[in-house]
Motif scaffolding. Structure first.
Motif, mmCIF file in Angstrom:
data_model
loop_
_atom_site.group_PDB
_atom_site.id
_atom_site.type_symbol
_atom_site.label_atom_id
_atom_site.label_comp_id
_atom_site.label_asym_id
_atom_site.label_seq_id
_atom_site.Cartn_x
_atom_site.Cartn_y
_atom_site.Cartn_z
ATOM 1 N N GLN A 1 0.825 -1.205 0.000
ATOM 2 C CA GLN A 1 0.000 0.000 0.000
ATOM 3 C C GLN A 1 0.860 1.256 0.000
ATOM 4 N N ALA A 2 1.900 1.234 0.797
ATOM 5 C CA ALA A 2 2.780 2.405 0.891
ATOM 6 C C ALA A 2 3.347 2.780 -0.474
ATOM 7 N N LEU A 3 3.775 1.782 -1.214
ATOM 8 C CA LEU A 3 4.395 2.057 -2.502
ATOM 9 C C LEU A 3 3.377 2.602 -3.508
ATOM 10 N N HIS A 4 2.110 2.203 -3.382
ATOM 11 C CA HIS A 4 1.074 2.781 -4.235
ATOM 12 C C HIS A 4 0.753 4.222 -3.825
ATOM 13 N N TYR A 5 0.611 4.466 -2.518
ATOM 14 C CA TYR A 5 0.330 5.830 -2.048
ATOM 15 C C TYR A 5 1.440 6.805 -2.436
ATOM 16 N N ALA A 6 2.657 6.283 -2.581
ATOM 17 C CA ALA A 6 3.809 7.158 -2.824
ATOM 18 C C ALA A 6 3.877 7.697 -4.248
ATOM 19 N N ILE A 7 3.157 7.069 -5.179
ATOM 20 C CA ILE A 7 3.316 7.430 -6.593
ATOM 21 C C ILE A 7 2.511 8.690 -6.932
ATOM 22 N N ASP A 8 3.184 9.658 -7.503
ATOM 23 C CA ASP A 8 2.543 10.908 -7.935
ATOM 24 C C ASP A 8 1.869 10.660 -9.285
ATOM 25 N N THR A 9 0.657 10.106 -9.240
ATOM 26 C CA THR A 9 -0.031 9.700 -10.472
ATOM 27 C C THR A 9 -0.408 10.891 -11.348
ATOM 28 N N GLU A 10 -0.747 12.013 -10.742
ATOM 29 C CA GLU A 10 -1.099 13.194 -11.554
ATOM 30 C C GLU A 10 0.098 13.664 -12.369
ATOM 31 N N LYS B 1 1.553 9.426 4.143
ATOM 32 C CA LYS B 1 0.917 8.168 4.523
ATOM 33 C C LYS B 1 1.799 6.986 4.134
ATOM 34 N N ALA B 2 2.452 7.102 2.986
ATOM 35 C CA ALA B 2 3.359 6.046 2.539
ATOM 36 C C ALA B 2 4.490 5.844 3.552
ATOM 37 N N LYS B 3 5.090 6.945 3.993
ATOM 38 C CA LYS B 3 6.172 6.853 4.981
ATOM 39 C C LYS B 3 5.673 6.246 6.282
ATOM 40 N N SER C 1 12.780 -0.025 6.776
ATOM 41 C CA SER C 1 13.617 1.147 6.488
ATOM 42 C C SER C 1 14.770 0.703 5.597
ATOM 43 N N GLY C 2 15.334 1.670 4.889
ATOM 44 C CA GLY C 2 16.455 1.356 4.000
ATOM 45 C C GLY C 2 16.094 0.409 2.880
ATOM 46 N N LEU C 3 14.834 0.421 2.448
ATOM 47 C CA LEU C 3 14.378 -0.496 1.404
ATOM 48 C C LEU C 3 14.977 -0.108 0.055
ATOM 49 N N GLU C 4 15.473 -1.104 -0.657
ATOM 50 C CA GLU C 4 15.989 -0.913 -2.013
ATOM 51 C C GLU C 4 15.202 -1.815 -2.952
ATOM 52 N N ILE C 5 14.711 -1.242 -4.061
ATOM 53 C CA ILE C 5 13.852 -1.984 -4.984
ATOM 54 C C ILE C 5 14.381 -1.870 -6.401
ATOM 55 N N TRP D 1 9.271 7.019 -5.327
ATOM 56 C CA TRP D 1 9.756 6.087 -4.300
ATOM 57 C C TRP D 1 11.063 6.582 -3.673
ATOM 58 N N ASP D 2 11.919 7.160 -4.503
ATOM 59 C CA ASP D 2 13.148 7.750 -3.942
ATOM 60 C C ASP D 2 12.801 8.814 -2.899
ATOM 61 N N ALA D 3 11.735 9.569 -3.155
ATOM 62 C CA ALA D 3 11.348 10.681 -2.272
ATOM 63 C C ALA D 3 10.888 10.219 -0.894
ATOM 64 N N ILE D 4 10.444 8.968 -0.772
ATOM 65 C CA ILE D 4 10.043 8.465 0.561
ATOM 66 C C ILE D 4 11.136 7.584 1.163
ATOM 67 N N GLY D 5 12.333 7.644 0.575
ATOM 68 C CA GLY D 5 13.464 6.913 1.134
ATOM 69 C C GLY D 5 13.627 5.493 0.638
ATOM 70 N N VAL D 6 12.937 5.161 -0.445
ATOM 71 C CA VAL D 6 13.079 3.830 -1.040
ATOM 72 C C VAL D 6 13.983 3.967 -2.267
ATOM 73 N N LYS D 7 15.191 3.453 -2.165
ATOM 74 C CA LYS D 7 16.146 3.563 -3.266
ATOM 75 C C LYS D 7 15.693 2.657 -4.407
ATOM 76 N N THR D 8 15.424 3.262 -5.557
ATOM 77 C CA THR D 8 14.765 2.537 -6.640
ATOM 78 C C THR D 8 15.634 2.482 -7.891
ATOM 79 N N THR D 9 15.719 1.293 -8.469
ATOM 80 C CA THR D 9 16.436 1.071 -9.722
ATOM 81 C C THR D 9 15.447 0.585 -10.765
ATOM 82 N N LEU D 10 15.514 1.158 -11.961
ATOM 83 C CA LEU D 10 14.627 0.757 -13.050
ATOM 84 C C LEU D 10 15.326 -0.274 -13.932
ATOM 85 N N SER D 11 14.608 -1.331 -14.275
ATOM 86 C CA SER D 11 15.173 -2.382 -15.119
ATOM 87 C C SER D 11 14.183 -2.775 -16.219
ATOM 88 N N PRO D 12 13.957 -1.863 -17.201
ATOM 89 C CA PRO D 12 13.076 -2.228 -18.315
ATOM 90 C C PRO D 12 13.737 -3.241 -19.234
#
Length: 542
Positions: A318-327, A365-367, A376-380, A401-412
């Motif tokens: 849920q946190a990861l969904h709330y964190a996304i700036d969909t607009e 809310k995500a945090k 804490s210190g989640l890396e995705i 996700w980076d903005a809430i402290g979740v270090k995120t790497t994209l792998s398309p």
């Protein structure tokens, strides 16, 4: 090779199901299966002498090298082509989704009956000249309902259809387990195939690779995987939607730039193209083309591996969904052609109700949810399909996700690569991909069972089917399927979608429009679809 198609689960998109007997599980066939071919036909054919005899050239933004077996495929290209090659007893209008008599002579008068009898259209022939008979109808439905054969279509029929009986050569009876009015529209998903062709050894593998013989208005004349597929009007077709084009050449061009180039300018090599990038709409319109969109179930979704901690915790999902700036995602990546999801279903779906859990952008809310979950210190690493509009959306997910402290790497990666990892049960954290079950229909029961269910491949990928919440959900879904009262059924579906929304195991982030462009000086009767592909059964030359 770029992505194969982006609209639907890649597990059904490729040359797809092998049969594993009692388990009913499915493993992917190699995506590199290729049809026998002497090499690509010219993909520049737009001529043919001019006038009504000229060739219609279409550009499809999805691969033509997925499965062509109508009982198996969810490939955008192959499904769209099959809708021109094959017929069901009934078919549905591509926009209104209203059923109409195709191989059958009429739509059942009583949708709530538990027996539907159909008479086949007199004089209907397959493309090889053989007549369509009741044996062909029974052959296809027997395959779909065979408990030892796992097909995609089985999931659309087995819960409510008991059997299909031959009455005589021109008449069949469908026996239902209980009243199921939605089944009328689903009959378009059972394309009638010639028994004398597809009962032969190895024929289903040939169907996967591109062999297509139906009774529809167009017959396939050549198939070149990763290049093009050609068609011509079937002279003996006597059904309701007559072929308007002498010949058609459908090109598969997955990369956006060459696809747009093919339909652009005074020397355009095609009259119609789907999957138009939002950034090119203005350019094409200024060049005289019509560009129209269809809003439906097309969506970017996130799928979590619930056996990989901490994604077993609903609060983390849920946190990861709330964190996304969909607009922001809609503004930047989709150029305004989308909406944040407020249910698993899109807002125009007849069964839509705003879910009790809606993931409006709320980083605080995500945090808080992550803190509550002790994370804490989640890396995705986001494993994503490399579809152009999905790739455009990914930076917003990463930044959010980076903005809430979740270090995120994209792998398309290529679609086939992503889902091969799923098939091989490799470890992963989160998958970002696209889906659009609208190409199968609008009824919510179908859409939800396509994504959720105890033997569903998606649920195998999420490793969630054994969860106690999941088991209760699946029971609720089955009860809703069998509910005879339409209003009660709709409420039951909406209630279990609330559970799906809350759990956020596989859930849409945004629903977006799909754009189609065509030359109005050359074509009329085109209607933009809210799902991938094109339908030319009511189109004609201007």
């Amino acid at each position: 090779m770029r992505d194969v198609t982006h609209d639907v689960p890649a597990l059904h998109r490729r040359s797809f199901l092998k049969y594993t007997g009692a388990l009913g599980a499915a493993a992917a066939v190699s995506a590199s299966l290729s049809a026998c071919s002497s090499g690509p036909e010219s993909t520049n054919e737009t001529g043919g002498g001019g006038g009504q005899n000229r060739t219609l050239t279409a550009v499809i933004g999805y691969g033509n090298d997925g499965s062509w077996d109508p009982t198996q495929t969810a490939s955008a290209f192959c499904m769209a082509a099959n809708n021109h090659i094959y017929e069901g007893l009934l078919d549905t209008d591509p926009i209104s989704r209203e059923p109409y008599a195709a191989l059958a002579t009429q739509v059942p008068a009583d949708p709530n009956a538990t027996s539907w009898k159909f008479t086949l259209r007199a004089g209907a022939k397959f493309h090889d000249g053989k007549p369509v008979t009741a044996d062909d109808v029974v052959f296809v439905f027997d395959r779909i309902l065979d408990p030892k054969t796992q097909t995609l279509a089985k999931g659309f029929f087995a819960s409510w259809l008991k059997e299909v009986r031959k009455i005589d050569a021109q008449n069949v009876e469908l026996v239902l387990k209980f009243p199921f009015p939605d089944g009328i529209s689903r009959l378009t998903l059972a394309k009638i195939m010639p028994k004398h062709v597809f009962s032969q050894p190895g024929a289903w593998e040939d169907a996967i690779k591109g062999k297509a013989i139906g009774s529809g208005p167009y017959r396939q004349t050549a198939h070149h995987p990763k290049s093009n597929t050609t068609f011509e009007a079937f002279a003996d077709y006597n059904g309701p939607r007559k072929p308007a084009f002498k010949k058609m050449n459908w090109l598969t061009i997955v990369d956006a730039a060459p696809r747009v180039a093919r339909i652009s300018g005074a020397s355009a090599g095609a009259q119609i193209a789907d999957n138009i990038p939002y950034a090119n709409i203005g350019q094409l319109e200024s060049g005289g083309l019509t560009v129209a969109g269809g809003a439906g179930m097309n969506n970017l979704f996130l799928m979590f591996n619930t056996q990989h901690k901490p994604f077993d915790d609903v609060r983390v999902r849920q946190a990861l969904h709330y964190a996304i700036d969909t607009e922001k995602m809609i503004e930047v990546a989709l150029k305004g052609h989308g909406k944040p999801s407020s249910s698993f279903l899109n807002e125009a779906n007849p069964s839509y109700r705003r879910a009790k859990t809606v993931y409006d952008y709320d980083p605080d809310k995500a945090k808080a949810l992550l803190k509550e979950a002790g994370v804490s210190g989640l890396e995705i690493e986001i494993l994503a399909v490399n579809v152009s509009w999905i790739v455009d959306c990914l930076p917003t997910v990463k930044a959010s996700w980076d903005a809430i402290g979740v270090k995120t790497t994209l792998s398309p990666q290529e679609t086939t690569a992503v889902f091969t990892k799923m098939d091989q049960k490799q470890d992963y954290q989160v998958v970002a991909a696209a889906s659009n079950p609208n190409q199968f229909g609008l009824d919510a029961d179908l859409i939800m069972h396509y994504n959720y269910g105890p033997e569903n491949l998606w649920m195998q990928y999420t490793r969630w089917a054994g969860n106690s919440v999941a088991k209760a959900l699946f029971k609720d879904m089955d009860r809703a399927t069998q509910e005879p009262d339409a209003d009660k059924k709709r409420t039951m579906v909406q209630d279990y979608i609330d559970v799906v929304a809350e759990q956020a195991v596989l859930y849409p982030v945004v629903h977006n429009e799909l754009m189609t462009a065509w030359n109005p000086k050359q074509l009329t009767g085109i209607r933009a679809q809210p799902y991938p592909g094109i339908n030319l059964l009511q189109a004609k030359w201007s």
